[in-house]
Design a protein around this motif. Structure first.
Motif, PDB file in Angstrom:
ATOM      1  N   GLU A 359       0.825  -1.206   0.000  1.00  0.00           N
ATOM      2  CA  GLU A 359       0.000   0.000   0.000  1.00  0.00           C
ATOM      3  C   GLU A 359       0.862   1.259   0.000  1.00  0.00           C
ATOM      4  OE1 GLU A 359      -3.226   2.491  -0.200  1.00  0.00           O
ATOM      5  OE2 GLU A 359      -3.077   0.339  -0.602  1.00  0.00           O
ATOM      6  N   ARG A 360       1.900   1.266   0.805  1.00  0.00           N
ATOM      7  CA  ARG A 360       2.779   2.435   0.835  1.00  0.00           C
ATOM      8  C   ARG A 360       3.422   2.667  -0.535  1.00  0.00           C
ATOM      9  NH1 ARG A 360       6.101   5.543   4.496  1.00  0.00           N
ATOM     10  NH2 ARG A 360       7.907   6.306   3.351  1.00  0.00           N
ATOM     11  N   PHE A 361       3.959   1.612  -1.115  1.00  0.00           N
ATOM     12  CA  PHE A 361       4.628   1.767  -2.403  1.00  0.00           C
ATOM     13  C   PHE A 361       3.650   2.192  -3.495  1.00  0.00           C
ATOM     14  CE2 PHE A 361       7.983  -1.603  -1.083  1.00  0.00           C
ATOM     15  CZ  PHE A 361       8.662  -0.648  -0.333  1.00  0.00           C
ATOM     16  N   THR A 362       2.445   1.629  -3.480  1.00  0.00           N
ATOM     17  CA  THR A 362       1.442   2.018  -4.475  1.00  0.00           C
ATOM     18  C   THR A 362       1.106   3.496  -4.343  1.00  0.00           C
ATOM     19  OG1 THR A 362       0.510  -0.224  -4.498  1.00  0.00           O
ATOM     20  CG2 THR A 362      -0.874   1.549  -5.366  1.00  0.00           C
ATOM     21  N   ARG A 363       0.919   3.952  -3.111  1.00  0.00           N
ATOM     22  CA  ARG A 363       0.622   5.373  -2.893  1.00  0.00           C
ATOM     23  C   ARG A 363       1.789   6.260  -3.325  1.00  0.00           C
ATOM     24  NH1 ARG A 363      -3.425   7.030   1.136  1.00  0.00           N
ATOM     25  NH2 ARG A 363      -4.849   5.300   1.489  1.00  0.00           N
ATOM     26  N   ALA A 364       3.012   5.807  -3.132  1.00  0.00           N
ATOM     27  CA  ALA A 364       4.169   6.593  -3.562  1.00  0.00           C
ATOM     28  C   ALA A 364       4.182   6.749  -5.081  1.00  0.00           C
ATOM     29  CB  ALA A 364       5.459   5.932  -3.078  1.00  0.00           C
ATOM     30  N   VAL A 365       3.893   5.660  -5.796  1.00  0.00           N
ATOM     31  CA  VAL A 365       3.843   5.733  -7.260  1.00  0.00           C
ATOM     32  C   VAL A 365       2.719   6.662  -7.701  1.00  0.00           C
ATOM     33  CG1 VAL A 365       3.417   4.408  -9.362  1.00  0.00           C
ATOM     34  CG2 VAL A 365       4.909   3.476  -7.589  1.00  0.00           C
TER      35      VAL A 365
END
Length: 407
Positions: A359-365
């Motif tokens: 979730e964190r990585f998806t939000r960063a992208v």
């Protein structure tokens, strides 16, 4: 401490931030012992091929026709490679995900962008749709994605049947027929699709060009590369010019930190790895000198970095040695045709992190893409100083990962 480079403004002022997807303050992931050793890890939270088809169908229905889903081609195993379009603006932005099937956050990020652009009735979304034609190619390598591996699913014999002129030639250098990243390709070989592109977009495979090498162009021998080429050429024909932007969403090693800190990265960004000296008179890329988009690509990369940093995520420059030369990558071939191109490299692949931090990585992208879309739509990206790219923090511990097996 946040480090912002180039033209800065609050993301909300540009209008492409849905509260659902806006990055809330995130706790930093502090560096701790990690491993690049491949292992079996859960990935069920990521969007698989069946779920992707269902979600794209839903978006078509609920977007009142704004989201248009078409086939760009079929994978070797008959799965549809989708071209998904929203917006009618004069600036064309193409984003692809999962060209490597074990690099999955990009697909989830694209679905969130498409949902917002396709369904929001806000003035912000309307302004973006009027300024941008956003084209997503989610899960470009569906066969590899279903196998949860880097390469696609096609043998050299199958390639030779499609291109009989290659009969008797050894396999292309990017053919995977052994073991790689914990996956066994011996009974189901495939290719690293992101080495199969050629700047001459009408190129037809030639026997003399195989097996080739990393510093030479690819051949469009994989159906996935041909599908992305079709998207690109169709847009060029429809608009009378090449797309303005191409973004390639990837993953890298699991243990990469931001240089000068003890913080694990979220995402690194990069412009095309094509050495400057090769654009000089008489050198290999001299004929592309007037259309190559080094500065435009760096401006776009800075924009993405700013978006992620403003959202509280940890960004960096992706490792890019001055002599790194990879013309067979999609982003390099398209940059040699006049499109600004950017690489996103999320930390960790499925064999090293699984769905951890998904979730964190998806939000960063999403944060990086949101800022790029906003800056392209307003023209703010053109006011960014491209030379500021080199002031973005670098990466540390990148040597732990084999750079041949990431971008």
């Amino acid at each position: 401490m946040r480090i912002l480079v180039g033209t800065l403004a609050a993301a909300m002022a540009f209008g492409l931030v849905n509260p659902t997807f806006a990055a809330a303050a995130q706790p930093e992931i502090q560096a701790r012992p990690c491993s690049e050793e491949p292992r079996e890890l859960p990935i069920h939270e990521f969007t698989d091929y069946r779920e992707l088809q269902g979600e794209l169908g839903r978006l078509q229905r609920v977007s009142k026709g704004r989201v248009k889903v078409e086939s760009a081609g079929l994978s070797n195993r008959g799965r549809t490679i989708h071209r998904v379009t929203v917006g009618t603006g004069p600036k064309v932005m193409v984003v692809s995900s999962e060209i490597h099937g074990n690099e999955k956050t990009g697909t989830d990020a694209l679905l969130r962008i498409l949902d917002f652009l396709g369904t929001s009735e806000s003035a912000h979304a309307k302004r973006i749709r009027a300024a941008i034609t956003f084209v997503a190619v989610p899960k470009l390598n569906p066969d590899g994605a279903e196998l949860d591996r880097r390469g696609n699913d096609i043998s050299w014999a199958e390639v030779q049947r499609t291109f009989p002129q290659l009969a008797g030639r050894p396999p292309a250098w990017n053919y995977i027929s052994g073991q790689q990243q914990g996956d066994d390709y011996r009974t189901r070989p495939g290719f690293d699709v992101n080495r199969d592109f050629h700047p001459e977009l009408n190129y037809v495979p030639q026997a003399a060009d195989v097996p080739g090498s990393p510093d030479q162009p690819g051949w469009f021998i994989t159906p996935e590369a041909r599908a992305l080429r079709k998207v690109y050429l169709d847009l060029k024909a429809e608009r009378g010019r090449v797309p303005d932007v191409y973004v390639d969403l990837h993953h890298q090693g699991a243990c990469v930190r931001q240089e000068g800190s003890n913080k694990f990265l979220d995402v690194a960004v990069d412009y095309p790895p094509l050495p400057d000296r090769f654009f000089e008179d008489g050198q290999k890329y001299a004929k592309y000198r007037d259309v190559y988009t080094k500065d435009e690509s760096r401006q776009l990369a800075i924009s993405a970095f700013n978006g992620m940093t403003e959202g509280g995520y940890i960004g960096a420059r992706y490792p890019h040695a001055a002599d790194r030369d990879l013309p067979g990558q999609a982003r390099c071939s398209f940059a040699l045709n006049g499109t600004g191109t950017v690489l996103f490299e999320v930390r960790g692949q499925t064999q090293t992190l699984g769905q951890q931090h998904r979730e964190r990585f998806t939000r960063a992208v999403v944060a990086g893409l949101n800022r790029m879309i906003a800056d392209v739509s307003t023209g703010a990206v053109d006011r960014i100083d491209p030379d500021k790219f080199d002031t973005i923090p670098g990466t540390a511990d990148a040597k732990a990962a084999d750079l041949r097996l990431v971008d």
